[in-house]
Scaffold this motif. Structure first.
Motif, mmCIF file in Angstrom:
data_model
loop_
_atom_site.group_PDB
_atom_site.id
_atom_site.type_symbol
_atom_site.label_atom_id
_atom_site.label_comp_id
_atom_site.label_asym_id
_atom_site.label_seq_id
_atom_site.Cartn_x
_atom_site.Cartn_y
_atom_site.Cartn_z
ATOM 1 N N ARG A 177 51.416 25.888 35.810
ATOM 2 C CA ARG A 177 51.012 26.060 37.216
ATOM 3 C C ARG A 177 50.218 27.363 37.349
ATOM 4 N NH1 ARG A 177 56.518 24.449 37.577
ATOM 5 N NH2 ARG A 177 56.686 22.247 38.201
ATOM 6 N N THR A 178 48.983 27.305 36.924
ATOM 7 C CA THR A 178 48.149 28.517 36.871
ATOM 8 C C THR A 178 47.143 28.604 38.000
ATOM 9 O OG1 THR A 178 46.606 27.399 35.375
ATOM 10 C CG2 THR A 178 48.376 28.684 34.363
ATOM 11 N N ASP A 179 47.103 27.585 38.875
ATOM 12 C CA ASP A 179 46.256 27.658 40.063
ATOM 13 C C ASP A 179 47.086 28.327 41.159
ATOM 14 O OD1 ASP A 179 43.856 27.327 41.332
ATOM 15 O OD2 ASP A 179 44.235 25.257 41.967
ATOM 16 N N ILE A 180 46.592 29.436 41.690
ATOM 17 C CA ILE A 180 47.393 30.290 42.570
ATOM 18 C C ILE A 180 46.764 30.391 43.953
ATOM 19 C CG2 ILE A 180 48.423 32.588 42.857
ATOM 20 C CD1 ILE A 180 49.386 31.161 40.343
ATOM 21 N N TYR A 181 47.588 30.176 44.968
ATOM 22 C CA TYR A 181 47.182 30.442 46.349
ATOM 23 C C TYR A 181 48.055 31.590 46.838
ATOM 24 C CZ TYR A 181 45.886 29.645 51.236
ATOM 25 O OH TYR A 181 45.416 29.792 52.534
ATOM 26 N N ASP A 182 47.490 32.790 46.825
ATOM 27 C CA ASP A 182 48.213 34.024 47.179
ATOM 28 C C ASP A 182 47.968 34.305 48.650
ATOM 29 O OD1 ASP A 182 49.398 36.470 47.338
ATOM 30 O OD2 ASP A 182 48.017 37.503 45.996
ATOM 31 N N ALA A 183 48.957 33.995 49.489
ATOM 32 C CA ALA A 183 48.779 34.054 50.944
ATOM 33 C C ALA A 183 49.315 35.354 51.527
ATOM 34 C CB ALA A 183 49.469 32.866 51.601
ATOM 35 N N ASP A 184 48.660 35.799 52.574
ATOM 36 C CA ASP A 184 49.096 36.994 53.292
ATOM 37 C C ASP A 184 49.192 36.641 54.775
ATOM 38 O OD1 ASP A 184 49.291 40.193 53.135
ATOM 39 O OD2 ASP A 184 48.201 39.642 54.956
ATOM 40 N N HIS A 314 42.536 32.385 46.605
ATOM 41 C CA HIS A 314 42.775 31.212 45.780
ATOM 42 C C HIS A 314 42.124 31.492 44.425
ATOM 43 C CE1 HIS A 314 42.217 26.579 45.151
ATOM 44 N NE2 HIS A 314 43.126 27.097 44.338
ATOM 45 N N LEU A 315 42.928 31.523 43.371
ATOM 46 C CA LEU A 315 42.397 31.956 42.076
ATOM 47 C C LEU A 315 43.113 31.277 40.924
ATOM 48 C CD1 LEU A 315 44.776 34.083 40.967
ATOM 49 C CD2 LEU A 315 43.813 35.485 42.768
ATOM 50 N N LYS A 316 42.536 31.452 39.752
ATOM 51 C CA LYS A 316 43.156 31.003 38.511
ATOM 52 C C LYS A 316 43.838 32.192 37.837
ATOM 53 C CE LYS A 316 42.452 26.560 37.642
ATOM 54 N NZ LYS A 316 43.580 25.655 37.314
ATOM 55 N N ALA A 317 45.107 32.046 37.517
ATOM 56 C CA ALA A 317 45.844 33.138 36.885
ATOM 57 C C ALA A 317 45.293 33.475 35.515
ATOM 58 C CB ALA A 317 47.320 32.787 36.789
ATOM 59 N N THR A 318 44.597 32.508 34.894
ATOM 60 C CA THR A 318 44.052 32.738 33.563
ATOM 61 C C THR A 318 42.737 33.514 33.584
ATOM 62 O OG1 THR A 318 43.086 30.523 33.736
ATOM 63 C CG2 THR A 318 45.137 30.731 32.491
ATOM 64 N N ASN A 319 42.176 33.743 34.778
ATOM 65 C CA ASN A 319 40.941 34.527 34.879
ATOM 66 C C ASN A 319 41.180 35.962 34.426
ATOM 67 O OD1 ASN A 319 39.710 32.290 35.901
ATOM 68 N ND2 ASN A 319 39.620 33.014 38.020
ATOM 69 N N LYS A 320 40.117 36.638 34.036
ATOM 70 C CA LYS A 320 40.220 38.025 33.605
ATOM 71 C C LYS A 320 40.790 38.874 34.741
ATOM 72 C CE LYS A 320 37.511 41.825 31.670
ATOM 73 N NZ LYS A 320 36.161 42.277 31.250
ATOM 74 N N GLY A 321 41.762 39.688 34.426
ATOM 75 C CA GLY A 321 42.375 40.549 35.435
ATOM 76 C C GLY A 321 43.602 39.954 36.077
ATOM 77 N N GLY A 322 43.775 38.610 35.980
ATOM 78 C CA GLY A 322 44.957 37.975 36.540
ATOM 79 C C GLY A 322 45.061 38.153 38.041
ATOM 80 N N PHE A 323 46.295 38.413 38.519
ATOM 81 C CA PHE A 323 46.498 38.622 39.956
ATOM 82 C C PHE A 323 47.674 39.568 40.173
ATOM 83 C CE2 PHE A 323 49.351 35.234 38.837
ATOM 84 C CZ PHE A 323 50.425 35.305 39.720
ATOM 85 N N ASP A 324 47.709 40.170 41.355
ATOM 86 C CA ASP A 324 48.768 41.115 41.715
ATOM 87 C C ASP A 324 49.745 40.462 42.679
ATOM 88 O OD1 ASP A 324 47.379 42.938 40.214
ATOM 89 O OD2 ASP A 324 46.596 44.081 41.917
ATOM 90 N N PHE A 325 51.039 40.795 42.502
ATOM 91 C CA PHE A 325 52.071 40.317 43.422
ATOM 92 C C PHE A 325 53.241 41.273 43.380
ATOM 93 C CE2 PHE A 325 55.547 37.312 44.693
ATOM 94 C CZ PHE A 325 55.053 37.013 45.959
ATOM 95 N N PHE A 328 53.153 44.162 40.972
ATOM 96 C CA PHE A 328 52.959 43.823 39.571
ATOM 97 C C PHE A 328 51.582 43.208 39.370
ATOM 98 C CE2 PHE A 328 57.509 43.755 40.191
ATOM 99 C CZ PHE A 328 58.023 44.293 39.024
ATOM 100 N N ASN A 329 51.033 43.362 38.173
ATOM 101 C CA ASN A 329 49.851 42.621 37.771
ATOM 102 C C ASN A 329 50.275 41.626 36.695
ATOM 103 O OD1 ASN A 329 47.377 42.584 35.526
ATOM 104 N ND2 ASN A 329 46.715 42.334 37.648
ATOM 105 N N ILE A 330 49.865 40.380 36.862
ATOM 106 C CA ILE A 330 50.226 39.314 35.932
ATOM 107 C C ILE A 330 48.935 38.736 35.373
ATOM 108 C CG2 ILE A 330 51.462 37.132 35.679
ATOM 109 C CD1 ILE A 330 52.640 38.222 38.620
ATOM 110 N N ARG A 331 48.742 38.829 34.073
ATOM 111 C CA ARG A 331 47.503 38.321 33.484
ATOM 112 C C ARG A 331 47.770 37.707 32.112
ATOM 113 N NH1 ARG A 331 45.883 44.277 33.005
ATOM 114 N NH2 ARG A 331 46.255 44.809 30.819
#
Length: 455
Positions: A177-184, A314-325, A328-331
């Motif tokens: 599940r690497t497609d991420i919808y990071d909502a605020d 809306h991003l892919k977790a496998t992209n360069k830099g990953g994502f923050d939550f 934390f940074n997860i990449r």
């Protein structure tokens, strides 16, 4: 329960309770009501108010409030003032007011806390008295809603944490599940609709006295710089800073969790999972479709909440830099041990590192006149607290962020001793970090313990 039975064999019930601590009695109640709520999903609890003013509940609530400290409310009464006037007298007065139903909450003092991005968020500070009553109420009703909460909700809950949320994210990533919808959410605590929140509470609580007292906290006027706002006309919001506010916020957003996790929903059919920490949440799936995003917005609109489009991604977790939550940074990084393989690297985000360094810099700048032992104690507390929160991935953290932070701390300590005393600086030289570590007890960053375990 067995302990209670053993005590009953040896004397009266009154003597039994004299030997059981307040905390044990509260826990016994909470276990019982949790099991009842877990077994009967539609049961509405109708006798709760009388528990809130039980002496052992109030004593335990006072213990919690006192240990958490905090500033005075609008009455300017601090915890130390209550200790001087007498804790027992203070709790007896609260008990009498609750029993006679004459208790009325006072207003909330508003202060503004600076955020990492330079903006400010409001913090509401109830009086110490109101914090005690809120804590007692929280201990009474929290087990009921804990029985209903999702396993994917991690914020402000017993035995849940940000680290557990990150572990759940890694589990989902490992499952593809690497497609991420990071909502605020926009100003969540300030926009919770009172009428809809009360309906969520009424799903489990039919005791009108408990509902009345919670509503009175929601309607408490806000005091700021001599001005009063809100009051009975207020229709939205629960002040951040109130003891019971995080629980109320979780109760309301549990409606979101239920909709996402409902069997047969668009999310369930697509294998989309939610991981939520208070008002921060991510949707995770092999594909987050436009239809799924539209549905989550529709659910939130029905709840009277809105997504902050500027901060939602809306991003892919496998992209360069990953994502923050949650800081934390997860990449997805290449392994330095197994060539050709990749792994989920979890470590503090750049913003978290920057914030931590600023905290160390500010601390040292205010301690020039203090004894070095006091400075080291303060540094150890800050460093240990930072590692307790962020120490997730042992390999990556020790080798990368720790090395950078050690270099930074060495530089700051050298400059600190230069400003503090030229004589001290000459004695330590550039090896000030090593000297303080070897001789005065400064934490060894390279070998700091991992209290949380690694993923």
């Amino acid at each position: 329960m067995n302990q209670l039975k053993d005590h009953l064999k040896g004397g009266t019930q009154q003597s039994v309770f004299a030997r059981i601590s307040d905390g044990e009695r509260v826990c016994k109640y909470q276990r019982g009501i949790y099991q009842k709520a877990k077994q009967e999903k539609d049961f509405r609890f109708y006798r709760l108010y009388d528990k809130i003013y039980l002496p052992y509940f109030l004593r335990e609530a006072w213990k919690h409030v006192k240990s958490n400290g905090g500033a005075a409310g609008i009455d300017k009464m601090e915890i130390a003032d209550i200790e001087k006037q007498g804790e027992e007298r203070f709790l007896k007065e609260i008990e009498a007011e609750l029993k006679n139903k004459t208790y009325r909450p006072q207003g909330v003092r508003r202060v503004w806390i600076e955020k990492a991005n330079g903006k400010k968020r409001p913090l509401g500070i109830p009086t110490v008295k109101d914090r005690v009553v809120q804590q007692s109420c929280k201990m009474v009703i929290e087990p009921i809603f804990e029985a209903d909460f999702s396993e994917n909700s991690f914020g402000f809950r017993p035995n849940k944490s940000a680290q557990e949320a990150i572990k759940a994210i890694k589990t989902n990533l490992t499952a593809g599940r690497t497609d991420i919808y990071d909502a605020d959410l926009s100003s969540y605590f300030d926009t919770i609709p009172h009428d809809k929140l009360m309906k969520a509470l009424e799903e489990r609580i039919s005791d009108h006295n408990v509902l009345r007292i919670i509503k009175s906290w929601l309607k408490a006027p806000i005091h700021e710089n001599g001005k009063i706002s809100g009051g009975k006309s207020t229709k939205t919001g629960t002040p951040q800073g109130g003891v019971i506010s995080p629980l109320l916020a979780n109760i309301y957003l549990n409606l979101l969790d239920r909709n996402v996790e409902r069997q047969g929903s668009i999310f369930d059919k697509a294998g989309i999972k939610i991981v939520r920490y208070a008002d921060d949440f991510v949707l995770m799936g092999k594909e987050i479709t436009e239809e799924a995003k539209a549905k989550i917005k529709q659910i939130l609109e029905k709840l009277g909440l809105t997504i902050n489009e500027d901060k939602t991604r809306h991003l892919k977790a496998t992209n360069k830099g990953g994502f923050d939550f949650l800081g934390f940074n997860i990449r997805y990084d290449k392994s330095q041990y197994n060539k050709g393989q990749k792994y989920w690297n979890i470590h503090p985000s750049k913003q978290s590192e920057k914030k931590f360094r600023a905290k160390i810099k500010e601390f040292l700048s205010t301690k020039l006149a203090r004894p070095i032992q006091e400075v080291i104690k303060g540094l150890n507390e800050k460093i240990q607290g930072h590692y307790n929160y962020y120490f997730i991935s042992k390999v990556s953290y020790l080798r990368n962020e720790t090395l950078r932070f050690r270099n930074y701390l060495e530089m700051k300590l050298y400059r600190y001793t230069q400003r503090k005393s030229q004589r001290v600086c000459k004695r330590y030289g550039y090896n000030v970090y090593e000297h303080l570590k070897d001789h005065l007890g400064l934490i060894d960053i390279n070998t700091i313990a991992n209290p949380k375990g690694s993923l």
